[in-house]
Scaffold this motif. Structure first.
Motif, PDB file in Angstrom:
ATOM      1  N   SER A   1      -3.411  -6.220   4.262  1.00 21.77           N
ATOM      2  CA  SER A   1      -2.721  -7.495   4.047  1.00 21.77           C
ATOM      3  C   SER A   1      -1.385  -7.526   4.777  1.00 21.77           C
ATOM      4  CB  SER A   1      -2.501  -7.742   2.549  1.00 21.77           C
ATOM      5  OG  SER A   1      -3.681  -8.178   1.926  1.00 21.77           O
ATOM      6  N   VAL A   2      -0.630  -6.440   4.670  1.00 26.40           N
ATOM      7  CA  VAL A   2       0.663  -6.377   5.350  1.00 26.40           C
ATOM      8  C   VAL A   2       0.469  -6.439   6.861  1.00 26.40           C
ATOM      9  CG1 VAL A   2       2.671  -4.914   5.815  1.00 26.40           C
ATOM     10  CG2 VAL A   2       1.819  -5.162   3.473  1.00 26.40           C
ATOM     11  N   ALA A   3      -0.503  -5.687   7.379  1.00 31.75           N
ATOM     12  CA  ALA A   3      -0.746  -5.699   8.822  1.00 31.75           C
ATOM     13  C   ALA A   3      -1.123  -7.084   9.311  1.00 31.75           C
ATOM     14  CB  ALA A   3      -1.844  -4.696   9.169  1.00 31.75           C
ATOM     15  N   ALA A   4      -2.012  -7.760   8.594  1.00 23.41           N
ATOM     16  CA  ALA A   4      -2.429  -9.102   9.015  1.00 23.41           C
ATOM     17  C   ALA A   4      -1.279 -10.090   8.933  1.00 23.41           C
ATOM     18  CB  ALA A   4      -3.609  -9.567   8.170  1.00 23.41           C
TER      19      ALA A   4
ATOM     20  N   LEU B   1       5.020  -6.711  -1.323  1.00 21.13           N
ATOM     21  CA  LEU B   1       4.062  -7.512  -0.570  1.00 21.13           C
ATOM     22  C   LEU B   1       4.637  -8.889  -0.239  1.00 21.13           C
ATOM     23  CD1 LEU B   1       0.772  -6.588  -2.436  1.00 21.13           C
ATOM     24  CD2 LEU B   1       1.155  -6.309   0.021  1.00 21.13           C
ATOM     25  N   MET B   2       5.326  -9.493  -1.195  1.00 25.83           N
ATOM     26  CA  MET B   2       5.965 -10.784  -0.948  1.00 25.83           C
ATOM     27  C   MET B   2       6.992 -10.680   0.169  1.00 25.83           C
ATOM     28  SD  MET B   2       6.549 -12.258  -4.810  1.00 25.83           S
ATOM     29  CE  MET B   2       7.430 -13.691  -4.201  1.00 25.83           C
ATOM     30  N   GLU B   3       7.774  -9.608   0.156  1.00 31.29           N
ATOM     31  CA  GLU B   3       8.784  -9.398   1.196  1.00 31.29           C
ATOM     32  C   GLU B   3       8.144  -9.318   2.577  1.00 31.29           C
ATOM     33  OE1 GLU B   3      10.872  -5.880   0.167  1.00 31.29           O
ATOM     34  OE2 GLU B   3      11.697  -6.706  -1.698  1.00 31.29           O
ATOM     35  N   TYR B   4       6.932  -8.804   2.642  1.00 30.67           N
ATOM     36  CA  TYR B   4       6.259  -8.645   3.925  1.00 30.67           C
ATOM     37  C   TYR B   4       5.446  -9.880   4.326  1.00 30.67           C
ATOM     38  CZ  TYR B   4       7.537  -3.744   3.331  1.00 30.67           C
ATOM     39  OH  TYR B   4       8.238  -2.566   3.155  1.00 30.67           O
ATOM     40  N   GLY B   5       5.548 -10.950   3.546  1.00 36.59           N
ATOM     41  CA  GLY B   5       4.926 -12.211   3.943  1.00 36.59           C
ATOM     42  C   GLY B   5       3.551 -12.477   3.392  1.00 36.59           C
ATOM     43  N   VAL B   6       3.123 -11.704   2.391  1.00 34.10           N
ATOM     44  CA  VAL B   6       1.794 -11.877   1.810  1.00 34.10           C
ATOM     45  C   VAL B   6       1.873 -12.811   0.606  1.00 34.10           C
ATOM     46  CG1 VAL B   6      -0.144 -10.675   0.701  1.00 34.10           C
ATOM     47  CG2 VAL B   6       1.110  -9.581   2.590  1.00 34.10           C
ATOM     48  N   ASP B   7       0.907 -13.726   0.487  1.00 30.78           N
ATOM     49  CA  ASP B   7       0.788 -14.605  -0.677  1.00 30.78           C
ATOM     50  C   ASP B   7       0.255 -13.777  -1.847  1.00 30.78           C
ATOM     51  OD1 ASP B   7       0.000 -16.477  -2.625  1.00 30.78           O
ATOM     52  OD2 ASP B   7      -0.622 -17.952  -1.135  1.00 30.78           O
ATOM     53  N   THR B   8       1.049 -13.641  -2.900  1.00 31.37           N
ATOM     54  CA  THR B   8       0.699 -12.751  -4.017  1.00 31.37           C
ATOM     55  C   THR B   8       0.300 -13.510  -5.290  1.00 31.37           C
ATOM     56  OG1 THR B   8       3.008 -12.640  -4.750  1.00 31.37           O
ATOM     57  CG2 THR B   8       2.280 -10.989  -3.146  1.00 31.37           C
TER      58      THR B   8
ATOM     59  N   GLY C   1       3.524  -1.949 -11.810  1.00 37.83           N
ATOM     60  CA  GLY C   1       3.281  -2.335 -10.420  1.00 37.83           C
ATOM     61  C   GLY C   1       4.071  -3.519  -9.905  1.00 37.83           C
ATOM     62  N   GLY C   2       5.060  -3.993 -10.672  1.00 39.53           N
ATOM     63  CA  GLY C   2       5.830  -5.148 -10.223  1.00 39.53           C
ATOM     64  C   GLY C   2       6.505  -4.931  -8.885  1.00 39.53           C
ATOM     65  N   TRP C   3       6.998  -3.719  -8.643  1.00 43.74           N
ATOM     66  CA  TRP C   3       7.670  -3.423  -7.376  1.00 43.74           C
ATOM     67  C   TRP C   3       6.733  -3.600  -6.183  1.00 43.74           C
ATOM     68  CZ3 TRP C   3       5.912   0.321  -4.045  1.00 43.74           C
ATOM     69  CH2 TRP C   3       4.931   1.186  -4.552  1.00 43.74           C
ATOM     70  N   ALA C   4       5.440  -3.271  -6.371  1.00 47.49           N
ATOM     71  CA  ALA C   4       4.469  -3.383  -5.280  1.00 47.49           C
ATOM     72  C   ALA C   4       4.220  -4.843  -4.918  1.00 47.49           C
ATOM     73  CB  ALA C   4       3.162  -2.692  -5.668  1.00 47.49           C
ATOM     74  N   VAL C   5       4.121  -5.695  -5.948  1.00 43.61           N
ATOM     75  CA  VAL C   5       3.932  -7.122  -5.695  1.00 43.61           C
ATOM     76  C   VAL C   5       5.139  -7.698  -4.965  1.00 43.61           C
ATOM     77  CG1 VAL C   5       3.522  -9.373  -6.768  1.00 43.61           C
ATOM     78  CG2 VAL C   5       2.429  -7.325  -7.715  1.00 43.61           C
TER      79      VAL C   5
END
Length: 291
Positions: free
Chosen positions: A44-47, A71-78, A64-68
């Motif tokens: 997801s991050v790569a795409a 992902l948001m920081e990297y531009g993924v819709d979470t 797992g909140g930090w992981a979500v």
């Protein structure tokens, strides 16, 4: 267009070791770090870094909140990452001085994803979108079946390899991505060559030997040479390749150019230590001088 990725989310726990441990061996490590990982999260991050819109469909636990957020920081819709009572998945990764690794994986919440979670995400999808999945979550066959019924292109990264899991989804696939070892395992398990599979495209990553593309629709095959780099950590390189490959296809690039872009991204990735947190962005990939 959008890539909907049913994918794992892990805490990657890295340990730098002088060599990969053997049976019964105890090793001291020289460093330890925690990063965002899981094949799904990596892809997801790569795409997303390759300029595609990516919706991640997955689950984390109370821890797992930090992981979500990452992902948001990297531009993924979470929006379709569920919070469950089951612990977040994690991987224990040993990396040696040559850049090779071995991994122990705990699936956790990744294997607690339900059909209603998947259906809620795919309710937003249509025939112009792409569906991606790997073998680190629950709900794979059901999700791929829903995606196919919606007219989506369906792509599968066949890792961690399981012959029954791959065989169960082969008729649904447009694109199959696997490495050389997985390709041999699949051919041995099915008694069929990659050219005999029902999937339109099979893309086989060959590490330092490049990449092989089998176009079963056209009945052609092509090999792409690797970009020469000195690896320091091969973890996540295949995931980076897959994310970039599918993002390029999603943006309308022909397969040969998409493969080359994925190879460039993976070549940069192996010169970095880490997983999702160090995946290169599109500008890095386009500007890099390789080979």
């Amino acid at each position: 267009m959008t890539i909907f990725n049913l994918g794992s989310i892990n805490a990657d726990l890295f340990y730098r070791v002088p060599h990969l441990p053997g049976p019964g061996e105890t090793l001291s490590c020289s460093s330890h770090t925690r990063g965002l990982g899981g094949k799904g999260a990596n892809m997801s991050v790569a795409a997303a870094r390759a300029a595609s819109r990516v919706v991640h469909v997955g689950a984390v636990g109370p821890d797992g909140g930090w992981a979500v957020e990452r992902l948001m920081e990297y531009g993924v819709d979470t929006r379709h990452i569920s919070r469950l009572d089951t612990a977040t998945g994690h991987a224990i990764i040993a990396v040696d001085d040559a850049g090779e690794n071995n991994i122990i994986l705990y699936p956790g919440a990744n294997r607690a994803i339900t059909d209603p979670m998947i259906a809620a995400a795919l309710a937003e999808a249509g025939p112009d979108d792409l569906f991606l999945f790997q073998n680190e979550t629950s709900g794979q066959t059901e999700a791929a079946t829903k995606a196919k019924a919606l007219g989506m292109s369906v792509a599968y990264a066949a890792a961690p390899f399981d012959a029954a899991a791959v065989s169960g989804v082969l008729p649904l696939l447009d694109i199959l991505v696997l490495n050389a070892v997985e390709a041999r395992q699949l051919e041995a398990a099915t008694g069929r060559t990659l050219q005999d599979l029902p999937t339109r495209h099979a893309v086989v990553t060959l590490g330092g030997d490049g990449c092989r593309w089998i176009d079963n629709g056209a009945g052609t095959e092509r090999t792409f040479p690797a970009f020469p780099v000195k690896p320091v950590d091969t973890t996540g390189a295949g995931d980076t390749f897959t994310g970039y490959l599918l993002a390029a296809l999603d943006r309308g690039m022909p397969m040969p150019q998409a493969i080359t872009l994925g190879q460039r991204a993976a070549a940069i990735m192996v010169t970095r230590v880490g997983t999702a947190d160090v995946i290169p962005d599109l500008k890095d990939v386009q500007d890099a001088r390789l080979g």
